[in-house]
Design a protein around this motif. Sequence first.
Motif, PDB file in Angstrom:
ATOM      1  N   THR A  86       0.850  -1.195   0.000  1.00 44.80           N
ATOM      2  CA  THR A  86       0.000   0.000   0.000  1.00 44.80           C
ATOM      3  C   THR A  86       0.883   1.243   0.000  1.00 44.80           C
ATOM      4  O   THR A  86       1.903   1.293   0.704  1.00 44.80           O
ATOM      5  CB  THR A  86      -0.935   0.003   1.227  1.00 44.80           C
ATOM      6  N   VAL A  87       0.481   2.224  -0.804  1.00 48.96           N
ATOM      7  CA  VAL A  87       1.298   3.434  -0.950  1.00 48.96           C
ATOM      8  C   VAL A  87       1.039   4.393   0.211  1.00 48.96           C
ATOM      9  O   VAL A  87       1.957   4.981   0.771  1.00 48.96           O
ATOM     10  CB  VAL A  87       1.001   4.113  -2.311  1.00 48.96           C
ATOM     11  N   VAL A  88      -0.234   4.526   0.591  1.00 53.23           N
ATOM     12  CA  VAL A  88      -0.551   5.426   1.702  1.00 53.23           C
ATOM     13  C   VAL A  88      -0.908   4.590   2.926  1.00 53.23           C
ATOM     14  O   VAL A  88      -1.955   3.939   2.974  1.00 53.23           O
ATOM     15  CB  VAL A  88      -1.727   6.367   1.346  1.00 53.23           C
ATOM     16  N   GLY A  89      -0.035   4.574   3.891  1.00 52.92           N
ATOM     17  CA  GLY A  89      -0.325   3.957   5.178  1.00 52.92           C
ATOM     18  C   GLY A  89      -0.364   2.438   5.197  1.00 52.92           C
ATOM     19  O   GLY A  89       0.014   1.759   4.244  1.00 52.92           O
ATOM     20  N   HIS A  90      -0.843   1.946   6.344  1.00 57.52           N
ATOM     21  CA  HIS A  90      -0.908   0.507   6.626  1.00 57.52           C
ATOM     22  C   HIS A  90      -2.378   0.119   6.625  1.00 57.52           C
ATOM     23  O   HIS A  90      -3.185   0.786   7.266  1.00 57.52           O
ATOM     24  CB  HIS A  90      -0.278   0.227   7.995  1.00 57.52           C
ATOM     25  N   HIS A  91      -2.703  -0.953   5.927  1.00 59.27           N
ATOM     26  CA  HIS A  91      -4.116  -1.345   5.809  1.00 59.27           C
ATOM     27  C   HIS A  91      -4.349  -2.685   6.521  1.00 59.27           C
ATOM     28  O   HIS A  91      -3.448  -3.525   6.575  1.00 59.27           O
ATOM     29  CB  HIS A  91      -4.524  -1.503   4.341  1.00 59.27           C
ATOM     30  N   VAL A  92      -5.582  -2.842   7.021  1.00 57.22           N
ATOM     31  CA  VAL A  92      -5.993  -4.140   7.592  1.00 57.22           C
ATOM     32  C   VAL A  92      -7.334  -4.527   6.986  1.00 57.22           C
ATOM     33  O   VAL A  92      -8.087  -3.665   6.518  1.00 57.22           O
ATOM     34  CB  VAL A  92      -6.135  -4.092   9.144  1.00 57.22           C
ATOM     35  N   LEU A  93      -7.632  -5.830   7.029  1.00 58.41           N
ATOM     36  CA  LEU A  93      -8.911  -6.305   6.505  1.00 58.41           C
ATOM     37  C   LEU A  93      -9.998  -6.038   7.548  1.00 58.41           C
ATOM     38  O   LEU A  93      -9.821  -6.359   8.724  1.00 58.41           O
ATOM     39  CB  LEU A  93      -8.859  -7.810   6.218  1.00 58.41           C
ATOM     40  N   GLY A  94     -11.136  -5.497   7.101  1.00 59.66           N
ATOM     41  CA  GLY A  94     -12.172  -5.095   8.063  1.00 59.66           C
ATOM     42  C   GLY A  94     -13.526  -5.756   7.860  1.00 59.66           C
ATOM     43  O   GLY A  94     -14.530  -5.229   8.324  1.00 59.66           O
ATOM     44  N   LEU A  95     -13.579  -6.887   7.169  1.00 64.48           N
ATOM     45  CA  LEU A  95     -14.841  -7.630   7.065  1.00 64.48           C
ATOM     46  C   LEU A  95     -14.631  -9.021   7.626  1.00 64.48           C
ATOM     47  O   LEU A  95     -13.517  -9.563   7.561  1.00 64.48           O
ATOM     48  CB  LEU A  95     -15.287  -7.740   5.598  1.00 64.48           C
ATOM     49  N   LYS A  96     -15.719  -9.618   8.132  1.00 64.02           N
ATOM     50  CA  LYS A  96     -15.608 -10.926   8.792  1.00 64.02           C
ATOM     51  C   LYS A  96     -15.151 -12.023   7.846  1.00 64.02           C
ATOM     52  O   LYS A  96     -14.506 -12.984   8.254  1.00 64.02           O
ATOM     53  CB  LYS A  96     -16.986 -11.329   9.346  1.00 64.02           C
ATOM     54  N   ILE A 167      -7.993 -14.855  11.132  1.00 56.92           N
ATOM     55  CA  ILE A 167      -6.739 -14.189  10.776  1.00 56.92           C
ATOM     56  C   ILE A 167      -6.877 -12.668  10.841  1.00 56.92           C
ATOM     57  O   ILE A 167      -7.985 -12.119  10.816  1.00 56.92           O
ATOM     58  CB  ILE A 167      -6.276 -14.584   9.353  1.00 56.92           C
ATOM     59  N   VAL A 168      -5.709 -12.029  10.886  1.00 53.31           N
ATOM     60  CA  VAL A 168      -5.609 -10.584  10.657  1.00 53.31           C
ATOM     61  C   VAL A 168      -4.546 -10.430   9.583  1.00 53.31           C
ATOM     62  O   VAL A 168      -3.482 -11.051   9.673  1.00 53.31           O
ATOM     63  CB  VAL A 168      -5.178  -9.843  11.946  1.00 53.31           C
ATOM     64  N   SER A 169      -4.842  -9.652   8.543  1.00 48.80           N
ATOM     65  CA  SER A 169      -3.858  -9.458   7.481  1.00 48.80           C
ATOM     66  C   SER A 169      -3.489  -7.984   7.413  1.00 48.80           C
ATOM     67  O   SER A 169      -4.364  -7.125   7.377  1.00 48.80           O
ATOM     68  CB  SER A 169      -4.457  -9.947   6.156  1.00 48.80           C
ATOM     69  N   LEU A 170      -2.169  -7.714   7.425  1.00 51.95           N
ATOM     70  CA  LEU A 170      -1.681  -6.326   7.365  1.00 51.95           C
ATOM     71  C   LEU A 170      -0.944  -6.122   6.048  1.00 51.95           C
ATOM     72  O   LEU A 170      -0.188  -6.991   5.606  1.00 51.95           O
ATOM     73  CB  LEU A 170      -0.706  -6.036   8.514  1.00 51.95           C
ATOM     74  N   SER A 171      -1.143  -4.963   5.461  1.00 47.10           N
ATOM     75  CA  SER A 171      -0.438  -4.643   4.214  1.00 47.10           C
ATOM     76  C   SER A 171       0.989  -4.206   4.536  1.00 47.10           C
ATOM     77  O   SER A 171       1.334  -3.938   5.689  1.00 47.10           O
ATOM     78  CB  SER A 171      -1.149  -3.501   3.498  1.00 47.10           C
ATOM     79  N   SER A 172       1.803  -4.127   3.476  1.00 50.38           N
ATOM     80  CA  SER A 172       3.145  -3.573   3.704  1.00 50.38           C
ATOM     81  C   SER A 172       3.207  -2.206   3.032  1.00 50.38           C
ATOM     82  O   SER A 172       3.119  -2.102   1.800  1.00 50.38           O
ATOM     83  CB  SER A 172       4.219  -4.505   3.164  1.00 50.38           C
ATOM     84  N   ASN A 173       3.323  -1.197   3.863  1.00 50.45           N
ATOM     85  CA  ASN A 173       3.454   0.174   3.353  1.00 50.45           C
ATOM     86  C   ASN A 173       4.782   0.275   2.599  1.00 50.45           C
ATOM     87  O   ASN A 173       5.797  -0.261   3.049  1.00 50.45           O
ATOM     88  CB  ASN A 173       3.444   1.145   4.534  1.00 50.45           C
ATOM     89  N   ASN A 174       4.780   0.965   1.445  1.00 53.10           N
ATOM     90  CA  ASN A 174       6.010   0.874   0.652  1.00 53.10           C
ATOM     91  C   ASN A 174       7.038   1.978   0.918  1.00 53.10           C
ATOM     92  O   ASN A 174       7.828   2.321   0.041  1.00 53.10           O
ATOM     93  CB  ASN A 174       5.695   0.668  -0.828  1.00 53.10           C
ATOM     94  N   SER A 175       7.051   2.472   2.156  1.00 54.75           N
ATOM     95  CA  SER A 175       8.048   3.488   2.517  1.00 54.75           C
ATOM     96  C   SER A 175       9.504   3.049   2.253  1.00 54.75           C
ATOM     97  O   SER A 175      10.317   3.877   1.847  1.00 54.75           O
ATOM     98  CB  SER A 175       7.877   3.903   3.979  1.00 54.75           C
ATOM     99  N   PRO A 176       9.877   1.766   2.427  1.00 50.87           N
ATOM    100  CA  PRO A 176      11.277   1.414   2.138  1.00 50.87           C
ATOM    101  C   PRO A 176      11.624   1.621   0.665  1.00 50.87           C
ATOM    102  O   PRO A 176      12.790   1.876   0.338  1.00 50.87           O
ATOM    103  CB  PRO A 176      11.385  -0.070   2.495  1.00 50.87           C
ATOM    104  N   TYR A 177      10.637   1.529  -0.211  1.00 45.17           N
ATOM    105  CA  TYR A 177      10.895   1.694  -1.649  1.00 45.17           C
ATOM    106  C   TYR A 177      10.822   3.166  -2.052  1.00 45.17           C
ATOM    107  O   TYR A 177      11.593   3.633  -2.881  1.00 45.17           O
ATOM    108  CB  TYR A 177       9.900   0.850  -2.466  1.00 45.17           C
TER     109      TYR A 177
END
Length: 313
Positions: A86-96, A167-177
């Motif tokens: 994800t380009v802006v911030g860190h995302h999580v899944l929010g539906l059951k 589960i909980v799934s977190l995106s990877s913010n692309n700040s290192p790139y």
Amino acid sequence: MDDLGRIRFEKDNEEERESMNHSGEIIAGVLAPHPPHLVYAENPPQNEPRSEGGWDTLRWAYENCRERILALKPDVLLVHSPHWMTVVGHHVLGLKKFKGLSVDPIFPHLFRYQYDVDVDVDLSLQIHEEVKEMGLNSKVVTNPHFRIDYGAITSLHLMNPAWDIPIVSLSSNNSPYYFSNEVGQEQMIKLGEATRKAVQKSGKKAVLLASNSLSHRHFTSEPEIPEDMSYEHIYHHGQYLWDMEMIKLMKQGKSRQLIDVLPEFMDMTVAEVKAGALTWMISAMGFPDYPAKVHGYGTVIGTGNAVVEWSRV
Ligand code: 2X7
Ligand code: FE2
């Protein structure tokens, strides 16, 4: 120790692991690499392509690790994957529930996986709040058609093929790139702290999966039979040496040194840990100083992959 002694010791250890009452705690973390080849090789019903096996040592490593992790009876598995960037911030899944087809864009002939995933939305939202508290950007995904990436699916499948733990799934913010390895690491350390606080507040027993290969130079063509193991080897010796350096630090319990040296490792081996999963996990676990258990190391299309577990007992 003789064989009987060892069996007794392992049994006591197993009982201790099972009886420990940790609530609101990260009970284990796993470096859980996600080459889709490993799922392809197992021929689960969810994956469309069929194989004749392959990459056995890594799959055995997963088998051994899985047995120990599932014996801990976690309430939730959290995964951080480089293939949900994800380009802006860190995302999580929010539906059951999320249901659909996950395809590896580079290896669609190996990975076309029908998933049906239950999400721990309460914990996702708690993480979202803690991430914002830390001054980072965060977003919750509520699009029911959102397609879960193959990295998360592969690590989760290999850790728990029954899919009976939310589960909980977190995106990877692309700040290192966008910025630098160091800026990326700082973000992931904060994300780890936020994750730890959220787990503590949840009262749940959580296991973290850092969905990353190690060295990541890879071949650009594959044999006619992808699982023909006579072609599989590390891309070059330098990559192997770097991977072993990282694994040595893990085995020695030197997680702070590990994190310090990761930026150089990323540059030397185009390492996938650049996307942050390993740093996130180590930070969330409070930089463990006990030895990690290495279940196995192996290559997939030239990349270095290790299944490594951090748990106190
Ligand atoms: O995503 C991957 C990977 N990390 C390593 C090897 C092969 C394929 O996909
Ligand atoms: Fe990958």
